[in-house]
Structures are given as C-alpha cells and as structure tokens.
Design a protein around this motif. Sequence first.
Motif: not given
Length: 226
Positions: A106-112, A136-140
């Motif tokens: 979810a986070a990486l696709s949102g960043l993309w 990025s905070l969610m991924v971290a």
Amino acid sequence: MTTIAPHRPDVPTRPRREWWIPASLLALTLVPVAAGVFRVAELAAGEADARNQRFFDSPLPVVVHVLGACVYTVLGAFQFMPSFRARRPRWHRWSGRVLVPAGLAAALSGLWMAVWYPLPAHDNDALMLSRLVFGSLMVAGLVLGVLAIRRRDVRTHQRWMARAYAVAQGAGTQAIVLGPMVLLVDQPGGNLKAAGMTVAWVVNLAVAEWLVRRSQARSGQSRRRV
C-alpha cells in the motif's frame, strides 16, 4: 479467613473494554475502503474521464494500493488489543506476516502514484510532498518495526508498527477533516487540501503514540505487581 469477592457482572472485563479500539479503527476504514472498492470497480467497468484518466493509463498501482490498504487497515485493527495479542500470540505473529507485505504494498504503490501520476487540477506540490513524507514514514515504520522484533525489542516494535498503522489510517481521518471543507469550499485548493491531510496524519500519529505508550505503561505496572 479468606474472603472471596462476589462476581460483578456489571463490570466488563478488560478484553470487552478493549473492543472499542478495533471497532473505532474499523469504522474509520469504512469511507476509504468504500472509495477504494469504487475505484477498482470503476477501472473494471472502463469508465474513464478527464478526472480519472491517469488511473486507466496505469491501473496496476491503484489495484495494489487498494488491496494492500484494505487488508492492512482491516486486519491491523485487531493488533491494537493487548489482551487479544496475549491470548493468541500465534495469530499475532502469523497475521503480522500478512500485514507487513500488505502495508508495504500500500505504501510503496502510494508513493509511486504520488511521484508518477500527473497532478490533478486541484492538487499541488505541497500535497505531493505531504504524501511523500508520510508514505515514507509508513515504509520506515514497517521496516524498523520488523527489525526491532527480530532483535526481540518488543516495545520499539510496537511503537513503530503503531506509527505505520496511523499513517495508513490517514485516509479515514482525512475524510473527517476534509469533509466540512468540501461542503464549504466545494473543491479545496492544493494548499488547503495539503494542510487538511497533514493535520489528519499528525492527529493519527499522536493518538497512536498515546495508545501504545499507555498500553506499555500498564503492561509495565502489571509486571511490577507480580
């Protein structure tokens, strides 16, 4: 002589008192989950227009984002019941193996999407920056939470996972914050929308921090009494 206190059925047990937490989190997911399902259905129906053309040009990130976010926010709501985790540690571990990949998806696709999709007419760079920072905070949070539990640092694991989940729940709080703006302004401008979304994320993070620290403080007091 030992006196046994009478059972008081009117006093709820701790597990029952804790149900307000997942119930509130699930209620918060209703609007974003419904919006996500609608978006995927829209893609399946092939009804493109100027407002959603970017999703049709590259639909995979949308589908990944919606599926990952739905799994992560709904299943993750039950991770915030300390008694439930304590009674079912195996469930907690196995659900975590589902939640982390779902959250990262979810986070990486949102960043993309924030970086590569064209900005809609009412969005701006401030809004994109806000999405990048909190995504990025969610991924971290997910990565640091996994690293913490691998070294058996449970307290740090709980805090980072709570922060990651708070970011994921941003869409629900944003619906509450931006809803009155839409009624008053019809279509909030980029700066106003960015401010509303940022406030929602900050509120979620503050509540998550309070909940997890309160839970850890109570757990520490219980251990000291034993």
